[in-house]
Design a protein around this motif. Sequence first.
Motif, PDB file in Angstrom:
ATOM      1  N   ALA A 175       0.875  -1.181   0.000  1.00 24.68           N
ATOM      2  CA  ALA A 175       0.000   0.000   0.000  1.00 24.68           C
ATOM      3  C   ALA A 175       0.906   1.223   0.000  1.00 24.68           C
ATOM      4  O   ALA A 175       1.733   1.378   0.911  1.00 24.68           O
ATOM      5  CB  ALA A 175      -0.904  -0.001   1.227  1.00 24.68           C
ATOM      6  N   ARG A 176       0.792   2.051  -1.012  1.00 25.77           N
ATOM      7  CA  ARG A 176       1.681   3.207  -1.127  1.00 25.77           C
ATOM      8  C   ARG A 176       1.364   4.242  -0.058  1.00 25.77           C
ATOM      9  O   ARG A 176       0.202   4.539   0.213  1.00 25.77           O
ATOM     10  CB  ARG A 176       1.560   3.824  -2.525  1.00 25.77           C
ATOM     11  N   PRO A 177       2.414   4.790   0.560  1.00 27.30           N
ATOM     12  CA  PRO A 177       2.186   5.731   1.665  1.00 27.30           C
ATOM     13  C   PRO A 177       1.807   7.119   1.166  1.00 27.30           C
ATOM     14  O   PRO A 177       2.025   7.479   0.005  1.00 27.30           O
ATOM     15  CB  PRO A 177       3.563   5.766   2.342  1.00 27.30           C
ATOM     16  N   GLY A 178       1.258   7.898   2.072  1.00 25.67           N
ATOM     17  CA  GLY A 178       0.947   9.285   1.777  1.00 25.67           C
ATOM     18  C   GLY A 178      -0.163   9.465   0.757  1.00 25.67           C
ATOM     19  O   GLY A 178      -0.906   8.534   0.427  1.00 25.67           O
ATOM     20  N   VAL A 179      -0.257  10.664   0.236  1.00 23.43           N
ATOM     21  CA  VAL A 179      -1.230  11.012  -0.797  1.00 23.43           C
ATOM     22  C   VAL A 179      -0.519  11.003  -2.146  1.00 23.43           C
ATOM     23  O   VAL A 179       0.563  11.583  -2.264  1.00 23.43           O
ATOM     24  CB  VAL A 179      -1.824  12.415  -0.521  1.00 23.43           C
ATOM     25  N   PRO A 180      -1.081  10.328  -3.163  1.00 29.46           N
ATOM     26  CA  PRO A 180      -0.407  10.315  -4.473  1.00 29.46           C
ATOM     27  C   PRO A 180      -0.187  11.737  -4.997  1.00 29.46           C
ATOM     28  O   PRO A 180      -1.083  12.582  -4.949  1.00 29.46           O
ATOM     29  CB  PRO A 180      -1.379   9.533  -5.355  1.00 29.46           C
ATOM     30  N   ALA A 181       1.027  12.009  -5.478  1.00 27.08           N
ATOM     31  CA  ALA A 181       1.341  13.321  -6.038  1.00 27.08           C
ATOM     32  C   ALA A 181       0.613  13.514  -7.366  1.00 27.08           C
ATOM     33  O   ALA A 181      -0.011  12.580  -7.896  1.00 27.08           O
ATOM     34  CB  ALA A 181       2.844  13.450  -6.220  1.00 27.08           C
ATOM     35  N   PHE A 182       0.715  14.701  -7.926  1.00 23.45           N
ATOM     36  CA  PHE A 182      -0.060  15.046  -9.117  1.00 23.45           C
ATOM     37  C   PHE A 182       0.370  14.269 -10.359  1.00 23.45           C
ATOM     38  O   PHE A 182      -0.360  14.225 -11.356  1.00 23.45           O
ATOM     39  CB  PHE A 182       0.046  16.556  -9.391  1.00 23.45           C
ATOM     40  N   GLU A 183       1.553  13.635 -10.337  1.00 25.79           N
ATOM     41  CA  GLU A 183       1.987  12.834 -11.481  1.00 25.79           C
ATOM     42  C   GLU A 183       2.956  11.755 -11.026  1.00 25.79           C
ATOM     43  O   GLU A 183       3.480  11.803  -9.905  1.00 25.79           O
ATOM     44  CB  GLU A 183       2.674  13.714 -12.533  1.00 25.79           C
ATOM     45  N   ARG A 184       3.177  10.765 -11.911  1.00 19.85           N
ATOM     46  CA  ARG A 184       4.172   9.730 -11.655  1.00 19.85           C
ATOM     47  C   ARG A 184       5.369   9.997 -12.565  1.00 19.85           C
ATOM     48  O   ARG A 184       5.297   9.773 -13.779  1.00 19.85           O
ATOM     49  CB  ARG A 184       3.612   8.330 -11.923  1.00 19.85           C
ATOM     50  N   PRO A 185       6.477  10.465 -12.018  1.00 24.66           N
ATOM     51  CA  PRO A 185       7.655  10.732 -12.837  1.00 24.66           C
ATOM     52  C   PRO A 185       8.180   9.452 -13.471  1.00 24.66           C
ATOM     53  O   PRO A 185       8.005   8.349 -12.936  1.00 24.66           O
ATOM     54  CB  PRO A 185       8.661  11.315 -11.838  1.00 24.66           C
TER      55      PRO A 185
END
Length: 258
Positions: free
Chosen positions: A117-127
């Motif tokens: 489970a990925r931590p935090g809030v997903p950022a606006f894009e996936r580099p």
Amino acid sequence: MTGEETGGAFRLAYAPGVTPGKWAGIWAERVPDVPLTLVAAPAAEVVGLLRSGEADAGFVRLPVERDGLSVIPLYVETTVVVVPKDHVVTAADEVTLDDLAGEEVFHPLDDAVEWAARPGVPAFERPATTEDAIRLVAAGAGLLLVPQSLARLHHRRDLTYRPVPDAPRSQVALAWLADRTTDLVEDFVGIVRGRTANSSRGRAPAPPADKPAKKPEKKPEKKPEKKPARKPDRKPAQGGSGRRAAPAPRGKKGRRSR
């Protein structure tokens, strides 16, 4: 096997963050007739280089598709969070995943950490790459969790990192194609595993030079036994014959006769 049989060199691929210099140095000492060529590649491409024959062995980040591969797990890395130097998390020596729950976190396409489970809030894009994500962190757009070696690799003066002990960790392994286990591959496996140059599974050491046959030792000669010295005869007293005088005859009842 010589360098000519392998295209003149032993080709070692490695994923970002892995530092193969120590093993390369030992190789140069033990196998000086075959140069070692280092092939840097994205973590996702190392196995492809092995399968295509462009590398003889490689350092990979697990998990990988193991079909046809021999894999030796080597070590596990601590996961850290990369943040701007003025970020609030820098007040602590280490942080937890719960501490990052409200933070925007980048998950690059070449993410070296496997998340349930990925931590935090997903950022606006996936580099596309970790390097791209580092630049976005420096711009204040979010945070990034990576193995510690990658944080060091992409070090910037305006960024720092803190350990995240409860995060999943990345494991580095040595891999090669099982059906291409050559003598040179065995040599490198021995080096990585810490075997000595004289190990039975490593490259055989040069035979020792013939030593001249030892001459038979001479037994010490026995000295003749010394005979004990003969005691000198007693000299007769002056004026005597040298004999003791016979005792006077005794009469009856033990009396001497007069």
